[in-house]
Design an enzyme around this catalytic site. Structure first.
Site, PDB file in Angstrom:
ATOM      1  NE  ARG A  76      -4.360   3.497   5.814  1.00  0.00           N
ATOM      2  CZ  ARG A  76      -2.953   3.772   4.848  1.00  0.00           C
ATOM      3  NH1 ARG A  76      -3.120   4.354   4.786  1.00  0.00           N
ATOM      4  NH2 ARG A  76      -3.491   2.520   3.894  1.00  0.00           N
ATOM      5  CG  HIS A 101      -7.161   4.660  -1.717  1.00  0.00           C
ATOM      6  ND1 HIS A 101      -6.390   5.683  -1.360  1.00  0.00           N
ATOM      7  CD2 HIS A 101      -5.703   4.048  -1.497  1.00  0.00           C
ATOM      8  CE1 HIS A 101      -5.837   6.260  -0.939  1.00  0.00           C
ATOM      9  NE2 HIS A 101      -4.712   4.293  -1.444  1.00  0.00           N
ATOM     10  CG  HIS A 175      -2.627   5.443  -5.687  1.00  0.00           C
ATOM     11  ND1 HIS A 175      -1.845   4.472  -5.355  1.00  0.00           N
ATOM     12  CD2 HIS A 175      -2.774   5.155  -4.279  1.00  0.00           C
ATOM     13  CE1 HIS A 175      -0.772   4.600  -4.435  1.00  0.00           C
ATOM     14  NE2 HIS A 175      -2.697   5.088  -3.204  1.00  0.00           N
ATOM     15  CG  ASP A 248       1.455   4.873   3.307  1.00  0.00           C
ATOM     16  OD1 ASP A 248       0.749   5.963   2.437  1.00  0.00           O
ATOM     17  OD2 ASP A 248       1.192   4.443   3.937  1.00  0.00           O
ATOM     18  CD  GLU A 309      -1.327   8.066  -2.950  1.00  0.00           C
ATOM     19  OE1 GLU A 309      -2.350   7.995  -2.018  1.00  0.00           O
ATOM     20  OE2 GLU A 309      -0.192   7.990  -2.502  1.00  0.00           O
TER      21      GLU A 309
HETATM   22  C1  FUC Z   1      -1.270   4.815  -0.424  1.00  0.00           C
HETATM   23  C2  FUC Z   1      -1.303   4.446   1.383  1.00  0.00           C
HETATM   24  C3  FUC Z   1      -1.402   3.580   1.627  1.00  0.00           C
HETATM   25  C4  FUC Z   1      -1.732   2.111   0.993  1.00  0.00           C
HETATM   26  C5  FUC Z   1      -1.759   2.203  -0.765  1.00  0.00           C
HETATM   27  C6  FUC Z   1      -1.866   1.469  -1.243  1.00  0.00           C
HETATM   28  O1  FUC Z   1      -1.828   5.630  -0.704  1.00  0.00           O
HETATM   29  O2  FUC Z   1      -1.779   6.187   1.687  1.00  0.00           O
HETATM   30  O3  FUC Z   1      -0.913   3.225   2.531  1.00  0.00           O
HETATM   31  O4  FUC Z   1      -0.715   0.873   1.050  1.00  0.00           O
HETATM   32  O5  FUC Z   1      -1.761   3.586  -0.758  1.00  0.00           O
END
Ligand code: FUC
Length: 345
Positions: A76, A101, A175, A248, A309
């Site tokens: 973010r 993202h 992801h 998170d 990530e």
């Molecule tokens: C992650 C999180 C977020 C989000 C996303 C789908 O990277 O940091 O909160 O929900 O994925």
């Protein structure tokens, strides 16, 4: 080693890398989305260990970013804006007032150019893409490449490269939501994680970094010795609650230590090790994953996967003392993350 190529919905290609042990990795040229990683458990049963849709058409929206390449900046960006070299850049606010993202036109939505390659012990595909300066509000035309390589040692190597003609920001990641139980046998509460991280980044209720780092000692964020993810999911600690009950958060790796994470699932005996040249990782336990999506082995629900990530920290754009995401003009961006799969009885 083998590479299979399939046409999907007459617009995408699906690449499947197969090694000599029967391990398979499938991904689309669309978003570089990893749709399936199949690895053996302790009884040598080969099962899928990532979340993926049952129908390929569902990847078109993919609001959970299943398996995708994320960029230009993973995570973010507060207020969808940042200032570098005295110039302020405005990005798309695609999550409340903030940028998440890479925005709606991010790397997860791009059809990448794919070049397969093969050696005796490896098979892979190099994905390349050029994002133009000004696109999505970001400065600099960047040529990026993400290379997926499967080895006969059951490693999946992700190499990230990039170069920009102007100073800009870049921190890419993947992801994938891992679930080592195999074919979604269980949620990830009983995945045991170990990582060398003394500090994590505090979040406010909008999941935006406050600028504070918190020491992990005596918290559910202490993974310096093995801890199960259920500890944080079920914890009443304020930081776990803020993240919608779970993790998170960005964990900063300890300097001068080997940057690696170990994940173990006891029932299947599967172990995944992650090695990375990145300075930290967002560990996300799928706290807000919606219920009822049609996945390849069942329906989605919260805590069905865990993302690692590996990346730098976008908090660095608004606060001092965080791993930077700045990429200088003509400087080479070069990062590697390796996921290796094994078993432990
Ligand atoms: C992650 C999180 C977020 C989000 C996303 C789908 O990277 O940091 O909160 O929900 O994925």
């Amino acid at each position: 080693m083998k590479i299979e190529i399939q046409d999907i919905l007459s617009k995408w290609k699906l690449y499947t890398l197969v090694n000599d042990n029967g391990m398979k990795v499938s991904f689309l040229d669309f978003g570089g989305i990893i749709t399936n990683i199949s690895v053996p458990d302790q009884t040598n049963t080969i099962e899928n260990v990532v979340l993926g849709f049952k129908n390929y058409a569902d990847y078109e929206k993919n609001s959970n970013y299943f398996g995708a390449i994320i960029g230009r900046v993973a995570g973010r960006i507060q207020d969808a804006s940042f200032t570098i070299q005295n110039q302020t850049f405005l990005l798309e606010a695609n999550e409340g007032d903030h940028h998440l993202h890479g925005g709606s036109g991010g790397y997860h939505q791009v059809i990448w150019r794919a070049s397969p390659f093969q050696t005796d012990d490896t098979a892979g595909v190099k994905l390349t893409h050029k994002s133009l300066g000004g696109e999505g509000g970001y400065p600099g035309t960047i040529e990026v490449a993400v290379t997926y390589t499967l080895t006969n040692s059951n490693e999946l190597i992700l190499d990230y490269d990039g170069k920009s003609d102007e100073t800009t920001v870049l921190t890419m990641t993947n992801h994938s939501y891992f679930n080592l139980s195999g074919n979604l046998a269980a949620t990830i509460h009983n995945h045991h994680v170990t990582m060398e991280s003394n500090e994590f980044v505090e979040l406010d209720t909008r999941l935006i970094p406050t600028g504070n780092k918190i020491n992990v000692s005596n918290t559910p964020f202490d993974f310096r010795t093995e801890r199960k993810l259920g500890d944080g999911i079920n914890s009443i600690s304020a930081q776990n609650k803020v993240a919608n009950s779970g993790y998170d958060h960005y964990f900063i790796f300890n300097q001068n230590k080997q940057q690696s994470i170990r994940v173990k699932e006891e029932t299947s005996g599967r172990v995944m090790k992650i090695k990375t040249t990145q300075p930290g990782v967002v560990m996300y336990t799928a706290n807000t994953l919606v219920e009822g999506l049609d996945l390849s082995e069942g329906k989605s629900r919260p805590y069905l996967g865990v993302c690692f990530e590996t990346q730098a920290s976008p908090a660095s754009l608004h606060h001092a003392g965080f791993p930077p995401v700045i990429l200088k003009a003509h400087e080479l961006y070069e990062k590697q993350t390796v996921f290796s799969f094994g078993i432990e009885r």
